[in-house]
Design a protein around this motif. Sequence first.
Motif, PDB file in Angstrom:
ATOM      1  N   VAL A  56       1.173  -1.248  -0.114  1.00 41.47           N
ATOM      2  CA  VAL A  56      -0.362  -0.285  -0.060  1.00 41.47           C
ATOM      3  C   VAL A  56       1.088   1.429  -0.005  1.00 41.47           C
ATOM      4  N   GLY A  58       0.672   5.321   0.690  1.00 41.30           N
ATOM      5  CA  GLY A  58       0.228   6.642   1.016  1.00 41.30           C
ATOM      6  C   GLY A  58       0.885   7.668   0.074  1.00 41.30           C
ATOM      7  N   SER A  62       7.848   9.334   1.818  1.00 42.49           N
ATOM      8  CA  SER A  62       9.171   8.921   3.101  1.00 42.49           C
ATOM      9  C   SER A  62      10.168   9.210   1.416  1.00 42.49           C
ATOM     10  N   ARG A 350      15.334  18.161  16.590  1.00 37.37           N
ATOM     11  CA  ARG A 350      13.701  18.362  17.431  1.00 37.37           C
ATOM     12  C   ARG A 350      14.143  17.205  18.249  1.00 37.37           C
TER      13      ARG A 350
HETATM   14  C1  LIG Z   1       8.660  17.562   2.610  1.00 37.76           C
HETATM   15  C2  LIG Z   1       8.728  16.499   3.866  1.00 37.76           C
HETATM   16  C3  LIG Z   1       8.946  16.624   5.309  1.00 37.76           C
HETATM   17  C4  LIG Z   1       8.641  15.910   5.827  1.00 37.76           C
HETATM   18  N1  LIG Z   1       8.494  16.171   7.125  1.00 37.76           N
HETATM   19  C5  LIG Z   1       8.773  15.102   8.331  1.00 37.76           C
HETATM   20  C6  LIG Z   1       8.353  15.343   9.387  1.00 37.76           C
HETATM   21  O1  LIG Z   1       8.735  16.691  10.204  1.00 37.76           O
HETATM   22  N2  LIG Z   1       8.471  14.535  10.554  1.00 37.76           N
HETATM   23  C7  LIG Z   1       8.622  13.557  10.163  1.00 37.76           C
HETATM   24  O2  LIG Z   1       8.532  12.249  10.999  1.00 37.76           O
HETATM   25  N3  LIG Z   1       9.126  12.807   8.916  1.00 37.76           N
HETATM   26  C8  LIG Z   1       8.386  13.430   7.950  1.00 37.76           C
HETATM   27  N4  LIG Z   1       8.354  13.469   6.605  1.00 37.76           N
HETATM   28  C9  LIG Z   1       8.093  11.989   6.322  1.00 37.76           C
HETATM   29  C10 LIG Z   1       6.813  11.889   6.193  1.00 37.76           C
HETATM   30  O3  LIG Z   1       6.270  11.612   6.871  1.00 37.76           O
HETATM   31  C11 LIG Z   1       6.606  10.132   6.158  1.00 37.76           C
HETATM   32  O4  LIG Z   1       7.625   9.446   4.602  1.00 37.76           O
HETATM   33  C12 LIG Z   1       5.591   9.523   6.536  1.00 37.76           C
HETATM   34  O5  LIG Z   1       5.453   8.576   6.095  1.00 37.76           O
HETATM   35  C13 LIG Z   1       4.824   9.487   4.605  1.00 37.76           C
HETATM   36  O6  LIG Z   1       3.138   9.600   4.476  1.00 37.76           O
HETATM   37  P1  LIG Z   1       2.684   9.253   2.936  1.00 37.76           P
HETATM   38  O7  LIG Z   1       1.569   8.753   4.006  1.00 37.76           O
HETATM   39  O8  LIG Z   1       3.706  10.049   1.723  1.00 37.76           O
HETATM   40  O9  LIG Z   1       3.378   7.454   3.195  1.00 37.76           O
HETATM   41  P2  LIG Z   1       3.915   6.737   2.169  1.00 37.76           P
HETATM   42  O10 LIG Z   1       5.289   6.950   2.155  1.00 37.76           O
HETATM   43  O11 LIG Z   1       3.581   6.816   0.858  1.00 37.76           O
HETATM   44  O12 LIG Z   1       4.354   4.918   2.613  1.00 37.76           O
HETATM   45  C14 LIG Z   1       5.186   5.220   4.394  1.00 37.76           C
HETATM   46  C15 LIG Z   1       4.470   3.561   4.385  1.00 37.76           C
HETATM   47  O13 LIG Z   1       3.484   3.953   4.912  1.00 37.76           O
HETATM   48  C16 LIG Z   1       2.749   2.635   4.452  1.00 37.76           C
HETATM   49  N5  LIG Z   1       1.091   2.502   4.060  1.00 37.76           N
HETATM   50  C17 LIG Z   1       0.896   3.810   3.545  1.00 37.76           C
HETATM   51  N6  LIG Z   1      -0.699   3.374   3.887  1.00 37.76           N
HETATM   52  C18 LIG Z   1      -0.525   2.098   4.418  1.00 37.76           C
HETATM   53  C19 LIG Z   1      -2.039   1.536   4.885  1.00 37.76           C
HETATM   54  N7  LIG Z   1      -3.313   2.145   4.942  1.00 37.76           N
HETATM   55  N8  LIG Z   1      -1.509   0.387   5.708  1.00 37.76           N
HETATM   56  C20 LIG Z   1      -0.143  -0.392   6.099  1.00 37.76           C
HETATM   57  N9  LIG Z   1       0.685   0.808   5.195  1.00 37.76           N
HETATM   58  C21 LIG Z   1       0.810   1.764   4.809  1.00 37.76           C
HETATM   59  C22 LIG Z   1       3.606   1.755   3.150  1.00 37.76           C
HETATM   60  O14 LIG Z   1       3.650   0.771   2.967  1.00 37.76           O
HETATM   61  C23 LIG Z   1       5.289   2.316   3.757  1.00 37.76           C
HETATM   62  O15 LIG Z   1       5.322   1.609   3.873  1.00 37.76           O
HETATM   63  C24 LIG Z   1       8.448  13.727   5.360  1.00 37.76           C
HETATM   64  C25 LIG Z   1       9.146  14.198   4.129  1.00 37.76           C
HETATM   65  C26 LIG Z   1       9.077  15.042   3.148  1.00 37.76           C
HETATM   66  C27 LIG Z   1       8.857  14.650   2.022  1.00 37.76           C
END
Ligand SMILES: Cc1cc2nc3c(=O)[nH]c(=O)nc-3n(C[C@H](O)[C@H](O)[C@H](O)COP(=O)(O)OP(=O)(O)OC[C@H]3O[C@@H](n4cnc5c(N)ncnc54)[C@H](O)[C@@H]3O)c2cc1C
Length: 462
Positions: A56, A58, A62, A350
Amino acid sequence: MAGDAPVVMTGQTGRTFTNWAKTFSCEPELFFEPTTTEEIRQILDKAKRDSKHVKVCGFGHSPSDIACTTDYMISLAKFKQVLEVDKENCVVTVQSGILLKELNEEVLPKYNMALSNQGAVSEISAAGVISTGTHGTGKTFGIFATKVLEMTMMTASGEVLRLSREENKEVFLTALVGLGSLGIILTVKIQCEPAFNLHQVQFSCSLDKILSNLDKHLDENEHFKFMWYPYTDGVVAFLSNRTKKPVQTNPSWFWDYFVGYYVLEFLLWMSTFCPALLPCINKFYYKLYYAVPSEQVDRSDKVFNFECLFKQYVTEWSFPRSETANVLLTLQEWVKSHPEHKVHFPVEVRFVQSDDIYLSPCYQQDNCYINIISYRPYGKDAPKDAWWDMYESVMHKVGGKPHWAKAHKVTPDQFQKLYPMFSKFCTVRKQLDPQGMFLNPYLERHILGMTPQMKFDMKSHL
Ligand SMILES: Cc1cc2nc3c(=O)[nH]c(=O)nc-3n(C[C@H](O)[C@H](O)[C@H](O)COP(=O)(O)OP(=O)(O)OC[C@H]3O[C@@H](n4cnc5c(N)ncnc54)[C@H](O)[C@@H]3O)c2cc1C
């Protein structure tokens, strides 16, 4: 009757999944966008029949291949309904594909509610945030997953488990930072709080001074973070606290975007040809933006969010808070003693409260997180290996753990020593997904430590 037969979910071919920073991508064989639980179950049935892995995604934020697969990919972008709102207790239950941005802007304000804390961006899904241990900052605030009261999750068998501290507690504590490896999170119940504004005070001072006042700032402020600017001895600090004051902001397109984004990207691009420019760029931006203290009051999520600028590589680690000064002074010393290597600003610092989630980097430990950025101006990479390798070796010395969402090189053997509950996590994962349906190369490398032969055997058992 033929008309009553369930509609079988079909997947799209030819889709490419690319993460936000455009640093990782994959071409799933089939890409699905289900809207119902039954459709999700059909996809898992099909994957079983076809011996395929399922991942899956999101919102693809990441900065690693954690969400990548070349088999079947499921996007829950259309699985994002609000299921229940308990105004009295400030609790919201949603389908897991909903973005924090949608919660912050469309859902929670209607009920005069808000998320208690979050990271720098809101264009990320509830399940993605929970699965990778996403965090904000604040001495008394844990990672986002600590605010989850209950989840439902579909396992590889198609069974839907209800998880909470009262029901299936062990699986709950495993699945909260589950890395997408246990099943598909369907719904999430989140503890929120009454809507609030944050008063943010921003000031600059020396790195030494902020380090000697660390405990004071942490004790006196709900949300405290700072950014060190290499080649200056200075940091910019942000203190944010709940306030009854009305919104008062002073945005400027010229400074925030023209100078702060477009000019900076151009200068960083120039520095890829002439790295000697970087110290001047860092000093110039530090002086330009932070010489004068400033403050603002805004809706909570707008203060939590931070302009992350353009595409970038990041490496972020979490380590015991007591090591904060030691780590930062080591990084500062390295920059001074290695003028041949040039580095970007900022180094973001942080703080997060301990918890009891098995794969939370803050498991039973109050931690500091340091995020190091290497920008990719106009998609062009800058050298970063020496700087990052040094940071990684410092992290290994202080028991640092990488942010799960961000690319790293840590092996299962190393995680075993870092996480007391690592074996428990692996056992629960294996019980719920014995055939490894939810595995992908990231999990095979970092959780299972699989060899090519093991991968072959696993695939033939799917
Ligand atoms: C510009 C930027 C700023 C950020 N700032 C921060 C911050 O301030 N603090 C911090 O901690 N992180 C930060 N991040 C990282 C971000 O929060 C994580 O990467 C987060 O997981 C992204 O969520 P997403 O929906 O894009 O998930 P994805 O990157 O698409 O997926 C992440 C993981 O979640 C799993 N997943 C998604 N949906 C499901 C589901 N329904 N069931 C089971 N598994 C699932 C996926 O398989 C994958 O393993 C940042 C990233 C960016 C690019």
